[in-house]
Design a protein around this motif. Structure first.
Motif, mmCIF file in Angstrom:
data_model
loop_
_atom_site.group_PDB
_atom_site.id
_atom_site.type_symbol
_atom_site.label_atom_id
_atom_site.label_comp_id
_atom_site.label_asym_id
_atom_site.label_seq_id
_atom_site.Cartn_x
_atom_site.Cartn_y
_atom_site.Cartn_z
ATOM 1 N N ILE A 33 0.846 -1.200 0.000
ATOM 2 C CA ILE A 33 0.000 0.000 0.000
ATOM 3 C C ILE A 33 0.886 1.256 0.000
ATOM 4 C CG2 ILE A 33 -1.838 1.222 1.240
ATOM 5 C CD1 ILE A 33 -2.665 -1.610 2.316
ATOM 6 N N PHE A 34 2.015 1.160 0.705
ATOM 7 C CA PHE A 34 3.015 2.249 0.673
ATOM 8 C C PHE A 34 3.461 2.489 -0.771
ATOM 9 C CE2 PHE A 34 7.671 3.053 0.683
ATOM 10 C CZ PHE A 34 7.726 4.244 1.388
ATOM 11 N N ALA A 35 3.762 1.402 -1.503
ATOM 12 C CA ALA A 35 4.215 1.534 -2.895
ATOM 13 C C ALA A 35 3.105 2.125 -3.774
ATOM 14 C CB ALA A 35 4.650 0.174 -3.431
ATOM 15 N N TRP A 36 1.883 1.681 -3.534
ATOM 16 C CA TRP A 36 0.755 2.238 -4.303
ATOM 17 C C TRP A 36 0.598 3.740 -4.030
ATOM 18 C CZ3 TRP A 36 -2.783 1.330 -8.049
ATOM 19 C CH2 TRP A 36 -2.729 0.071 -8.647
ATOM 20 N N GLY A 37 0.786 4.123 -2.774
ATOM 21 C CA GLY A 37 0.730 5.557 -2.431
ATOM 22 C C GLY A 37 1.767 6.334 -3.212
ATOM 23 N N ALA A 38 2.976 5.757 -3.306
ATOM 24 C CA ALA A 38 4.054 6.431 -4.046
ATOM 25 C C ALA A 38 3.672 6.610 -5.515
ATOM 26 C CB ALA A 38 5.342 5.611 -3.921
ATOM 27 N N PHE A 39 3.171 5.544 -6.129
ATOM 28 C CA PHE A 39 2.841 5.606 -7.564
ATOM 29 C C PHE A 39 1.647 6.531 -7.835
ATOM 30 C CE2 PHE A 39 5.426 2.953 -10.268
ATOM 31 C CZ PHE A 39 6.208 2.274 -9.348
ATOM 32 N N VAL A 40 0.629 6.415 -7.016
ATOM 33 C CA VAL A 40 -0.545 7.284 -7.218
ATOM 34 C C VAL A 40 -0.134 8.749 -7.023
ATOM 35 C CG1 VAL A 40 -2.835 7.913 -6.325
ATOM 36 C CG2 VAL A 40 -2.235 5.508 -6.637
ATOM 37 N N GLY A 41 0.724 8.998 -6.020
ATOM 38 C CA GLY A 41 1.211 10.359 -5.777
ATOM 39 C C GLY A 41 1.983 10.901 -6.976
ATOM 40 N N LEU A 79 -4.961 12.238 -3.455
ATOM 41 C CA LEU A 79 -5.269 11.056 -4.285
ATOM 42 C C LEU A 79 -4.601 9.800 -3.704
ATOM 43 C CD1 LEU A 79 -4.922 12.539 -7.902
ATOM 44 C CD2 LEU A 79 -7.015 11.731 -6.787
ATOM 45 N N ALA A 80 -3.356 9.960 -3.268
ATOM 46 C CA ALA A 80 -2.635 8.815 -2.689
ATOM 47 C C ALA A 80 -3.340 8.320 -1.425
ATOM 48 C CB ALA A 80 -1.189 9.213 -2.382
ATOM 49 N N VAL A 81 -3.776 9.265 -0.603
ATOM 50 C CA VAL A 81 -4.464 8.900 0.646
ATOM 51 C C VAL A 81 -5.781 8.179 0.324
ATOM 52 C CG1 VAL A 81 -5.658 9.860 2.664
ATOM 53 C CG2 VAL A 81 -3.377 10.670 2.068
ATOM 54 N N ILE A 82 -6.511 8.697 -0.675
ATOM 55 C CA ILE A 82 -7.778 8.038 -1.064
ATOM 56 C C ILE A 82 -7.490 6.617 -1.572
ATOM 57 C CG2 ILE A 82 -9.687 8.089 -2.735
ATOM 58 C CD1 ILE A 82 -9.558 11.187 -2.513
ATOM 59 N N GLY A 106 2.795 7.980 3.392
ATOM 60 C CA GLY A 106 4.254 7.795 3.505
ATOM 61 C C GLY A 106 4.882 7.565 2.137
ATOM 62 N N GLY A 107 4.237 6.728 1.340
ATOM 63 C CA GLY A 107 4.756 6.443 -0.003
ATOM 64 C C GLY A 107 4.766 7.689 -0.878
ATOM 65 N N ALA A 108 3.654 8.450 -0.807
ATOM 66 C CA ALA A 108 3.538 9.661 -1.636
ATOM 67 C C ALA A 108 4.577 10.704 -1.241
ATOM 68 C CB ALA A 108 2.138 10.234 -1.498
#
Lengths: 290, 236
Positions: free
Chosen positions: A42-50, A66-69, A202-204
């Protein structure tokens, strides 16, 4: 001295990013007794979406939102489809969440492509301040401030709101909190979603700091987060903050002075805690006679 | 004429592979204190946990206010107006006395505040130690906090499990006085091994032995029945 301060700021910034992943994980483990190895995904997904959100909108705040959503939604799906069938069984939890971690990582490649994405800092955070001879990189200061605000906000919610009290009480005794009329399942879902959103945040924040987002970053940081949770004490948010800062600082200092031992120092910290204080730096108490 | 508030019919409860409650039957009348008696391991605590939905009964029926609650989850049963004081008191150690009380409140309205004031008059020590963590209270104070927390909601039935356990006689006396005052306002099912306490508070009794209801009646009858006391409660 300037070097020391620079390294310290860098270490605290790294620690704050690790804290954002670990605090969700510690609450999920403490309250739900769930070993969630998919958290890093989910951290990685946050990074990519961010990164994607910023490239599309050129608005850093919108990219973070967007990353948080995305984190909230993936958290909801993970809890409902992956975690719910394996409550109470740690072996199954490890296997299924590790598997889901791989699915999340591979799905990133399906959606965003197999290549590493370059991540940009927003213009207002690209610069640095010069204080005397000390260079303070704006983005690092920004992550420290965000991490600290999140910590204070979580502590305030846990301390002063009814839902916070319920979460703290639930970490200590899930059965008793239900006997007091609380639907613990709803609390589980809420905590899981918030924990996942924090990992995505965190990822974003991490991607612009490192300049890249890559699918495997979830596994790497997920392991860091687990180590931090073990060092800090499972279920303890202040414990996670202290442990994340310890890990961040020790990593940065060792990476500068003894680069070959940078990773080992985290493991050594964990071993020392497991030997001398197996319950972690901050122990969460139970209930009477339990 | 008193109405039946709670009725257990042919309740069978298992814990893992163990058949703990075997066709347990009993009734609780509104406004009374019903005492569950029996030796260690007779199934008294499991009976309360089955009512509360913490160890759901596999078969049989638990009817509360004419509604079948047998298969309901614990939180829904609590919301129907059943308070629970477990044997281990269920105090959250890291939460202060005030926080333990607040987390137990299903609503934070005027009526709850009034009950809170009443219960704090009953247990003034709780007010004194309001900001102290629950884990730092004495055994008696923890018991008082647990009972007070169960009363702060608008509960029509309180399930209280061995409130005298591990307490000094002087504290037991205080707990008896508090439950005596509470019974004026609510119905109580009390699990108790301390016969002095049980006979002081109880209106009626049920004796469990090896997971079965073996005897029931008015407490007055039990006080005078030496044979029954000796046989099932080990009181000479």
């Amino acid at each position: 001295m300037d070097l020391f301060i620079n390294l310290a700021i860098n270490g605290i910034a790294t620690g704050m990013l690790i804290f954002l992943i670990a605090c969700g994980l510690t609450l999920i483990f403490g309250l739900m007794d769930v070993l969630n190895f998919a958290h890093g995904g989910i951290f990685a997904w946050g990074a990519f979406v961010g990164v994607w959100g910023y490239s599309v909108t050129q608005n850093f705040l919108i990219s973070i939102v967007l990353a948080v959503i995305a984190g909230l939604l993936i958290g909801l799906i993970t809890e409902y489809l992956i975690i719910r069938p394996v409550y109470g069984n740690h072996i199954q939890q490890i296997l299924i969440t590790l598997g889901f971690m791989l699915v999340l990582s591979e799905f990133i490649k399906v959606v965003f492509g197999p290549n590493i994405l370059a991540a940009q800092k927003p213009p207002f955070l690209q610069d640095y301040w010069l204080v005397g001879d000390v260079t303070i990189i704006k983005y690092r200061a920004f992550t420290i401030v965000v991490g600290f605000i999140i910590f204070v906000a979580i502590m305030a919610v846990l301390k002063y709101t009814k839902i916070g009290l319920i979460v703290r009480a639930g970490v200590m005794d899930k059965e008793m909190i239900q006997a007091l009329g609380v639907n613990i399942r709803l609390v589980f879902i809420g905590v899981f979603m918030v924990g996942s959103a924090l990992a995505a945040l965190g990822g974003a924040l991490f991607a612009p700091s490192s300049g890249v987002a890559y699918a495997e970053m979830g596994m790497e940081f997920g392991i860091f987060a687990f180590i931090v949770v073990i060092i800090g004490g499972m279920g303890s948010v202040p414990g996670s903050l202290i442990a994340a800062l310890l890990v961040g600082l020790s990593n940065v200092f060792m990476a500068y002075y003894v680069p070959s031992l940078a990773m080992a120092v985290t493991m050594i910290l964990m071993f020392l805690v497991l030997i001398f204080r197996p319950e972690g730096l901050f122990k969460v108490s139970g209930v009477s006679n339990k | 004429m008193t109405n039946t508030l709670l009725k257990l019919e042919q309740i069978n409860t298992y814990i893992d592979q163990f058949h703990i409650l075997q066709n347990v039957n009993f009734e609780v009348k509104s406004g009374e204190v019903t005492v569950l008696l029996g030796r260690n391991g007779a199934g008294k605590t499991t009976t309360l946990r089955s009512i509360m939905g913490l160890n759901s009964a596999l078969s049989g029926q638990i009817v509360y206010k004419d509604e079948d609650i047998t298969k309901l989850p614990a939180y829904k049963i609590a919301k129907k107006g059943i308070g629970y004081v477990p044997e281990d008191q269920g105090i959250f150690y890291d939460l202060t006395v005030g926080e333990n009380m607040r987390v137990g409140m299903r609503q934070e309205d005027e009526a709850t505040k009034d009950r809170m004031e009443w219960v704090l008059e009953l247990f003034p020590d709780l007010k004194k130690f309001w900001k102290k963590p629950g884990g730092q209270l004495s055994g008696g104070q923890k018991q008082m906090l647990s009972i007070a927390r169960s009363y702060v909601n608008d509960n029509d039935l309180l399930l209280i499990d061995e409130p005298s356990k591990g307490l000094a006689p002087v504290i037991v006396e205080k707990v008896i006085e508090s439950i005596e005052k509470m019974k004026e306002k609510t119905t109580v099912v009390l699990v108790e091994q301390n016969f002095y306490m049980a006979s002081r508070l109880g209106d009626s009794f049920f004796i469990l032995d090896d997971g079965m209801t073996v005897h029931q009646g008015d407490m007055k009858e039990l006080r005078e029945n030496e044979e029954l006391k000796r046989k099932y409660l080990g009181i000479a």
